[in-house]
Write a protein that holds these residues in place. Structure first.
Motif, mmCIF file in Angstrom:
data_model
loop_
_atom_site.group_PDB
_atom_site.id
_atom_site.type_symbol
_atom_site.label_atom_id
_atom_site.label_comp_id
_atom_site.label_asym_id
_atom_site.label_seq_id
_atom_site.Cartn_x
_atom_site.Cartn_y
_atom_site.Cartn_z
ATOM 1 N N ARG A 52 0.812 -1.231 0.000
ATOM 2 C CA ARG A 52 0.000 0.000 0.000
ATOM 3 C C ARG A 52 0.842 1.276 0.000
ATOM 4 N N GLY A 53 2.021 1.186 -0.579
ATOM 5 C CA GLY A 53 2.878 2.370 -0.672
ATOM 6 C C GLY A 53 3.386 2.874 0.672
ATOM 7 N N CYS A 54 3.380 1.991 1.673
ATOM 8 C CA CYS A 54 3.841 2.406 3.011
ATOM 9 C C CYS A 54 5.367 2.417 3.062
ATOM 10 N N ASP A 55 5.898 3.249 3.924
ATOM 11 C CA ASP A 55 7.338 3.277 4.164
ATOM 12 C C ASP A 55 7.622 2.835 5.589
ATOM 13 N N VAL A 56 8.464 1.798 5.706
ATOM 14 C CA VAL A 56 8.838 1.287 7.025
ATOM 15 C C VAL A 56 10.283 1.683 7.312
ATOM 16 N N PHE A 57 10.494 2.236 8.485
ATOM 17 C CA PHE A 57 11.832 2.633 8.929
ATOM 18 C C PHE A 57 12.186 1.880 10.201
ATOM 19 N N VAL A 58 13.468 1.543 10.333
ATOM 20 C CA VAL A 58 13.959 0.969 11.581
ATOM 21 C C VAL A 58 14.817 2.011 12.295
ATOM 22 N N LYS A 59 14.481 2.290 13.545
ATOM 23 C CA LYS A 59 15.320 3.154 14.373
ATOM 24 C C LYS A 59 16.298 2.225 15.070
ATOM 25 N N ASN A 60 17.546 2.247 14.607
ATOM 26 C CA ASN A 60 18.485 1.221 15.067
ATOM 27 C C ASN A 60 19.230 1.641 16.333
ATOM 28 N N GLU A 61 18.643 1.325 17.466
ATOM 29 C CA GLU A 61 19.232 1.667 18.752
ATOM 30 C C GLU A 61 20.338 0.698 19.171
ATOM 31 N N GLY A 62 20.499 -0.360 18.365
ATOM 32 C CA GLY A 62 21.566 -1.316 18.639
ATOM 33 C C GLY A 62 22.960 -0.737 18.455
ATOM 34 N N VAL A 63 23.049 0.419 17.788
ATOM 35 C CA VAL A 63 24.375 1.008 17.563
ATOM 36 C C VAL A 63 24.747 2.049 18.629
ATOM 37 N N ASN A 64 24.016 2.103 19.705
ATOM 38 C CA ASN A 64 24.404 2.952 20.839
ATOM 39 C C ASN A 64 25.686 2.405 21.493
ATOM 40 N N PRO A 65 26.338 3.208 22.356
ATOM 41 C CA PRO A 65 27.657 2.795 22.881
ATOM 42 C C PRO A 65 27.698 1.422 23.555
ATOM 43 N N THR A 66 26.656 1.046 24.287
ATOM 44 C CA THR A 66 26.682 -0.306 24.859
ATOM 45 C C THR A 66 25.730 -1.245 24.117
ATOM 46 N N GLY A 67 25.252 -0.818 22.956
ATOM 47 C CA GLY A 67 24.481 -1.722 22.103
ATOM 48 C C GLY A 67 22.990 -1.773 22.354
ATOM 49 N N SER A 68 22.459 -0.821 23.140
ATOM 50 C CA SER A 68 21.000 -0.776 23.304
ATOM 51 C C SER A 68 20.526 0.641 23.590
ATOM 52 N N PHE A 69 19.204 0.822 23.522
ATOM 53 C CA PHE A 69 18.565 2.128 23.770
ATOM 54 C C PHE A 69 18.751 2.619 25.197
ATOM 55 N N LYS A 70 19.160 1.729 26.087
ATOM 56 C CA LYS A 70 19.251 2.113 27.505
ATOM 57 C C LYS A 70 20.227 3.271 27.720
ATOM 58 N N ASP A 71 21.199 3.406 26.820
ATOM 59 C CA ASP A 71 22.229 4.448 26.993
ATOM 60 C C ASP A 71 21.639 5.858 26.995
ATOM 61 N N ARG A 72 20.553 6.055 26.252
ATOM 62 C CA ARG A 72 19.912 7.388 26.218
ATOM 63 C C ARG A 72 19.428 7.803 27.595
ATOM 64 N N GLY A 73 18.829 6.832 28.298
ATOM 65 C CA GLY A 73 18.314 7.141 29.624
ATOM 66 C C GLY A 73 19.423 7.164 30.659
ATOM 67 N N MET A 74 20.442 6.327 30.420
ATOM 68 C CA MET A 74 21.500 6.188 31.427
ATOM 69 C C MET A 74 22.370 7.436 31.490
ATOM 70 N N THR A 75 22.628 8.076 30.361
ATOM 71 C CA THR A 75 23.454 9.287 30.399
ATOM 72 C C THR A 75 22.779 10.352 31.268
ATOM 73 N N VAL A 76 21.452 10.445 31.182
ATOM 74 C CA VAL A 76 20.724 11.426 31.992
ATOM 75 C C VAL A 76 20.682 10.979 33.458
ATOM 76 N N ALA A 77 20.342 9.716 33.686
ATOM 77 C CA ALA A 77 20.206 9.236 35.069
ATOM 78 C C ALA A 77 21.530 9.313 35.828
ATOM 79 N N VAL A 78 22.623 8.978 35.160
ATOM 80 C CA VAL A 78 23.915 8.968 35.854
ATOM 81 C C VAL A 78 24.422 10.404 36.060
ATOM 82 N N SER A 79 24.188 11.264 35.070
ATOM 83 C CA SER A 79 24.586 12.668 35.247
ATOM 84 C C SER A 79 23.821 13.301 36.412
#
Ligand code: AN7
Length: 375
Positions: A52-79
């Motif tokens: 149906r002409g849809c576009d699918v995108f993958v947000k690849n959080e596996g390429v974060n420094p430790t390999g998961s999305f958790k790093d986004r939250g951890m930088t804030v929580a640890v700071s």
């Protein structure tokens, strides 16, 4: 010092890029590993599969420094923990939170205690906790037992819990939604992601809402704005689906060990996200997860861990199954769909154990190699 400045810019993490959306003052120390700014990958094969002409995108959080999305939250929580003069972090984890917490604690020069369900952590994640020097305790129980113990240990002096019950984690993770809006120029129509403790679905929904509200109140900020909100569609593993079944699961079981959770901490917030966004919560079987993981690696070149593959399996279910809570059969032409790949496939090499064991070496002779390749 231009070269230095360029370098600093390249390594900018989510706090430097989104400080105005985060609970930071000028004096908050920043502990970062250059997380975020992950690729939003257009997937031609997935798009074709939806049709149906849809576009699918993958947000690849596996390429974060430790390999998961958790790093986004951890930088804030640890700071924020450092700002409050914390001397130690503690968390329960199915693996990725502990890997991320251990890395950011090391960077901050404070200690990190991780409480893990024994025998249920993928080997790549356990390796990380050891490598970064965390104090590791394995309990004969599941993640929910580990989180209960962490809550009971409590926020004693100098001690900060960095599970997603800590609101700083959610604040950091919402930046993934900002990045998606910025790349697409608007929010997508649908956002699919795996659900375990339900922090991430909560965070994405907060992020999409925040950019939507800003667009309404400050329309001059076009490049940051969004004029719509996506339907949030979350997927749990069939054997670990408390939100789907609307009851605590005492003994959750799934091949996707990251989301082997029976009593999610952000259960209510996930419900709100699903209801407000007119989305859905659905389940996928372990078999569907494994098929989706292999499919994504072989058709799009993106190797994700089993928990992340739950979102891809979910996409297939929305497209193909009569039983789907959310059907893509009648999806509007040209819809934009984003699936979050939450963690890297290398985290969980055990998933490929059988195939690796089947690799029998032969003599180093070209004719032998040719025979095996069928050439
Ligand atoms: C790859 O590490 O709960 O719904 O302790 O590692 O926000 O919990 C991990 C969860 C999805 C689910 N994908 O996210 C932990 C932990 C991956 C994950 C989830 C997790 P939430």
């Amino acid at each position: 010092m231009q070269a230095t400045n360029a370098k600093l810019k390249q390594g900018r993490g989510v706090i430097e890029r989104y400080r105005e959306y985060l609970p930071f003052s000028d004096s908050t120390p920043i502990i970062s590993l250059g997380e975020g700014n992950t690729p939003l990958i257009h997937c031609a094969q997935l798009s074709k599969r939806v049709g149906r002409g849809c576009d699918v995108f993958v947000k690849n959080e596996g390429v974060n420094p430790t390999g998961s999305f958790k790093d986004r939250g951890m930088t804030v929580a640890v700071s924020k923990a450092l700002e409050r003069n914390a001397s130690a972090l503690v968390c329960a984890s199915t693996g990725n939170t502990s890997a991320s917490a251990a890395a950011y604690a090391a960077r901050a020069g404070i200690s990190c205690a991780v409480i893990l369900p024994a025998g249920k952590i993928a080997s790549g994640k356990l390796v990380q906790a050891f490598a970064y020097g965390a104090k590791i305790v394995a309990v004969n129980g599941n993640f929910d037992d580990a989180l209960r113990i962490v809550r009971e240990l409590g926020e004693r002096d100098g001690f900060v819990i960095v599970n997603s019950i800590n609101p700083d984690r959610i604040a950091g993770q919402k930046t993934a939604a900002f990045e998606i809006v910025e790349v697409l120029g608007n929010a997508p129509d649908f956002h699919l992601l795996p659900v375990g403790n339900a922090g991430n679905i909560t965070a994405y929904w907060a992020g999409y809402q925040e950019y939507y509200a800003r667009q309404r109140t400050r329309p001059e900020r076009q490049s940051n704005g969004s004029t719509r909100l996506p339907a949030m569609i979350g997927f749990q593993a069939a054997g670990a689906a408390p939100i789907f079944h609307n009851r605590i699961i005492e003994n959750p079981e799934t091949v996707a060990s990251a989301i082997r959770i029976g009593n999610p901490a952000s259960w209510k917030q996930a419900r709100v996200a699903i209801e407000e966004s007119r989305g859905a919560i659905d389940i996928v079987s372990d078999g569907e997860i494994v098929v989706a993981q292999t499919w994504l690696a072989r058709h799009e070149g993106i190797f994700d861990e089993p928990a992340s593959a739950a979102a891809i399996a979910g996409l297939f279910k929305c497209r193909d199954s009569k039983d789907a809570r959310y059907s893509f059969k009648e999806i509007p032409e040209g819809s934009r769909i984003v699936c979050t790949v939450t963690g890297h496939g290398l985290k969980d090499p055990d998933a490929m154990q059988e195939q690796m064991e089947a690799l029998i070496p032969v003599a180093p002779v070209t004719s032998e190699v040719r025979r095996l390749l069928g050439l």
